[in-house]
Design a protein around this motif. Structure first.
Motif, mmCIF file in Angstrom:
data_model
loop_
_atom_site.group_PDB
_atom_site.id
_atom_site.type_symbol
_atom_site.label_atom_id
_atom_site.label_comp_id
_atom_site.label_asym_id
_atom_site.label_seq_id
_atom_site.Cartn_x
_atom_site.Cartn_y
_atom_site.Cartn_z
ATOM 1 N N THR A 1 37.481 29.831 -50.530
ATOM 2 C CA THR A 1 36.094 30.195 -50.813
ATOM 3 C C THR A 1 35.683 29.688 -52.190
ATOM 4 O O THR A 1 36.414 29.850 -53.171
ATOM 5 C CB THR A 1 35.913 31.728 -50.758
ATOM 6 O OG1 THR A 1 36.338 32.214 -49.480
ATOM 7 C CG2 THR A 1 34.457 32.115 -50.980
ATOM 8 N N LEU B 1 31.096 28.800 -43.341
ATOM 9 C CA LEU B 1 29.979 29.703 -43.589
ATOM 10 C C LEU B 1 29.541 29.673 -45.035
ATOM 11 O O LEU B 1 30.294 29.296 -45.931
ATOM 12 C CB LEU B 1 30.313 31.124 -43.171
ATOM 13 C CG LEU B 1 31.469 31.812 -43.856
ATOM 14 C CD1 LEU B 1 31.032 33.156 -44.391
ATOM 15 C CD2 LEU B 1 32.613 32.025 -42.866
ATOM 16 N N CYS B 2 28.295 30.074 -45.236
ATOM 17 C CA CYS B 2 27.715 30.175 -46.559
ATOM 18 C C CYS B 2 27.011 31.512 -46.673
ATOM 19 O O CYS B 2 26.323 31.946 -45.734
ATOM 20 C CB CYS B 2 26.723 29.027 -46.787
ATOM 21 S SG CYS B 2 25.972 29.016 -48.431
ATOM 22 N N ARG B 3 27.191 32.167 -47.834
ATOM 23 C CA ARG B 3 26.501 33.419 -48.140
ATOM 24 C C ARG B 3 25.727 33.264 -49.446
ATOM 25 O O ARG B 3 26.244 32.679 -50.398
ATOM 26 C CB ARG B 3 27.495 34.572 -48.266
ATOM 27 C CG ARG B 3 28.217 34.931 -46.975
ATOM 28 C CD ARG B 3 29.142 36.137 -47.175
ATOM 29 N NE ARG B 3 30.238 35.807 -48.079
ATOM 30 C CZ ARG B 3 31.419 35.319 -47.692
ATOM 31 N NH1 ARG B 3 31.661 35.096 -46.403
ATOM 32 N NH2 ARG B 3 32.366 35.050 -48.582
ATOM 33 N N ASP C 1 35.940 28.208 -38.928
ATOM 34 C CA ASP C 1 34.618 28.737 -39.250
ATOM 35 C C ASP C 1 34.179 28.233 -40.621
ATOM 36 O O ASP C 1 34.925 28.329 -41.603
ATOM 37 C CB ASP C 1 34.617 30.260 -39.247
ATOM 38 C CG ASP C 1 34.712 30.839 -37.847
ATOM 39 O OD1 ASP C 1 34.431 30.103 -36.885
ATOM 40 O OD2 ASP C 1 35.062 32.026 -37.720
ATOM 41 N N GLN D 1 24.690 30.683 -43.160
ATOM 42 C CA GLN D 1 25.228 29.622 -42.304
ATOM 43 C C GLN D 1 26.549 30.071 -41.710
ATOM 44 O O GLN D 1 27.363 30.701 -42.400
ATOM 45 C CB GLN D 1 25.486 28.334 -43.101
ATOM 46 C CG GLN D 1 24.258 27.549 -43.515
ATOM 47 C CD GLN D 1 24.641 26.267 -44.230
ATOM 48 O OE1 GLN D 1 25.186 26.302 -45.332
ATOM 49 N NE2 GLN D 1 24.362 25.125 -43.611
ATOM 50 N N ARG D 2 26.761 29.728 -40.453
ATOM 51 C CA ARG D 2 28.071 29.910 -39.829
ATOM 52 C C ARG D 2 28.142 28.995 -38.606
ATOM 53 O O ARG D 2 27.249 28.987 -37.756
ATOM 54 C CB ARG D 2 28.318 31.351 -39.395
ATOM 55 C CG ARG D 2 29.698 31.537 -38.715
ATOM 56 C CD ARG D 2 29.893 32.949 -38.190
ATOM 57 N NE ARG D 2 30.102 33.899 -39.268
ATOM 58 C CZ ARG D 2 31.299 34.248 -39.726
ATOM 59 N NH1 ARG D 2 32.392 33.708 -39.197
ATOM 60 N NH2 ARG D 2 31.403 35.136 -40.690
ATOM 61 N N ASP D 3 29.199 28.248 -38.510
ATOM 62 C CA ASP D 3 29.460 27.414 -37.339
ATOM 63 C C ASP D 3 30.935 27.077 -37.341
ATOM 64 O O ASP D 3 31.671 27.438 -38.270
ATOM 65 C CB ASP D 3 28.603 26.149 -37.352
ATOM 66 C CG ASP D 3 28.294 25.621 -35.950
ATOM 67 O OD1 ASP D 3 29.094 25.874 -35.023
ATOM 68 O OD2 ASP D 3 27.247 24.954 -35.797
ATOM 69 N N SER D 4 31.384 26.388 -36.313
ATOM 70 C CA SER D 4 32.783 25.998 -36.194
ATOM 71 C C SER D 4 32.905 24.484 -36.262
ATOM 72 O O SER D 4 32.071 23.753 -35.699
ATOM 73 C CB SER D 4 33.366 26.493 -34.873
ATOM 74 O OG SER D 4 34.656 25.933 -34.653
ATOM 75 N N THR E 1 30.791 29.828 -50.459
ATOM 76 C CA THR E 1 31.032 28.859 -49.397
ATOM 77 C C THR E 1 32.467 29.046 -48.931
ATOM 78 O O THR E 1 33.397 28.903 -49.728
ATOM 79 C CB THR E 1 30.831 27.425 -49.901
ATOM 80 O OG1 THR E 1 29.621 27.342 -50.665
ATOM 81 C CG2 THR E 1 30.768 26.442 -48.739
ATOM 82 N N GLU F 1 24.803 36.319 -45.182
ATOM 83 C CA GLU F 1 25.257 35.124 -44.474
ATOM 84 C C GLU F 1 24.059 34.296 -44.030
ATOM 85 O O GLU F 1 23.177 34.782 -43.330
ATOM 86 C CB GLU F 1 26.103 35.521 -43.268
ATOM 87 C CG GLU F 1 26.729 34.341 -42.558
ATOM 88 C CD GLU F 1 27.650 34.766 -41.433
ATOM 89 O OE1 GLU F 1 27.341 34.433 -40.262
ATOM 90 O OE2 GLU F 1 28.657 35.448 -41.712
ATOM 91 N N GLN G 1 37.426 28.974 -43.056
ATOM 92 C CA GLN G 1 38.582 29.699 -42.539
ATOM 93 C C GLN G 1 39.872 28.923 -42.801
ATOM 94 O O GLN G 1 39.977 27.746 -42.511
ATOM 95 C CB GLN G 1 38.381 29.916 -41.038
ATOM 96 C CG GLN G 1 39.512 30.564 -40.294
ATOM 97 C CD GLN G 1 39.254 30.553 -38.798
ATOM 98 O OE1 GLN G 1 38.272 30.000 -38.321
ATOM 99 N NE2 GLN G 1 40.153 31.168 -38.055
#
Length: 271
Positions: free
Chosen positions: A262, A190-192, A188, A199-202, A255, A197, A258
């Motif tokens: 971070t 992702l950006c917060r 995963d 952005q999120r993708d794999s 940023t 949140e 997984q």
């Protein structure tokens, strides 16, 4: 293994994590270590634990920083483009890189946007590599955010001037070796922004995976230990929103990938 460049009372050192402690490697930083030894050698070369070690920019002196744009299907669609037959590439300078907790200092009045990305760290010299050679040459993976200045990026058809602002691309906090993480299996990304949140993708959905990018790039330019290849960002960038949204002074950009770590960077707009 987790590798890093750490700051301590005596300066900086390349380091490998053992348990909860960073242990010194025989180089001032990870760029220098990878030029001298393969990443796998870190386990045997680890020295004493470092008191007060704090991870900083892991690769302060890459010979090349090459980035892939438009590499997640959803991000490609939000820009109104078709899936590409070949990677869309651009280069950055080492001056663009900054550490995992450093402020992002840019002038006021710019359209500053976020781009969470998986970065590939090259661990061996590659020239016209095949896929097997490319996979074997990956020293590890780290986290990056290709902070982009959109109003400058879109001044022309060439993106360079929006992607190469000094100190705009945080990287780190560690480089994780391929025996611990596998982007092909799906990590995963992702950006917060201020805890929200965006952005999120794999990494499973990358159009061109890490090895494929190294094969393609090494066809026309040699890659060497310590070079960085950023693999592209998922959908959710500020420029593609309606209304558009850009980073403001004081925003906290987190940023996360997984299994890797971070970045936490605060935006400081000056002038």
């Amino acid at each position: 293994m987790r590798l890093a460049t750490v700051a301590h009372a005596g300066g900086t050192s390349a380091a490998v994590l053992r348990g909860e402690a960073w242990h010194a490697l025989p180089a001032a930083d990870l760029s220098a270590f990878l030029r001298a030894a393969p990443a796998a050698a870190a386990a045997d070369l680890a020295g004493a634990a470092i008191d007060g070690a704090v991870p900083v920019l892991p690769l302060p002196a890459p010979g090349k920083v090459i980035c892939c744009g438009l590499n997640y299907a959803d991000h490609i669609r939000e820009t109104g483009r078709e899936l590409p037959a070949f990677p869309t590439l651009f280069a950055k300078y080492a001056d663009t890189l900054t550490g995992p907790r450093d402020d992002l200092v840019l002038p006021r009045g710019l359209q500053v946007d976020w781009e969470a990305e998986l970065a590939v760290v090259v661990g061996a010299t590659l020239r016209r590599a095949d896929r097997e050679q490319a996979r074997a040459a990956i020293a590890g993976y780290t986290v990056a955010n290709d902070i982009s200045v959109r109003d400058w990026q879109y001044r022309t058809l060439q993106w360079f001037q929006g992607k190469a602002w000094d100190g705009s691309c945080p990287v780190g906090p560690a480089v994780v070796t391929p025996d611990e993480v596998d982007p092909a299996a799906g990590l995963d990304v992702l950006c917060r922004i201020n805890g929200e949140e965006v952005q999120r993708d794999s990494t499973r959905t990358l159009v061109f995976d890490s090895a494929e990018l190294l094969v393609y790039i090494s066809t026309f330019t040699v890659l060497r230990p310590g070079d960085l290849v950023l693999t592209g960002t998922p959908g959710g960038i500020g420029a593609a929103r309606d209304p558009q949204r850009f980073l403001a002074d004081g925003d906290l950009v987190e940023t996360e990938i997984q299994g890797i770590g971070t970045l936490r960077n605060t935006v400081r707009l000056t002038g």
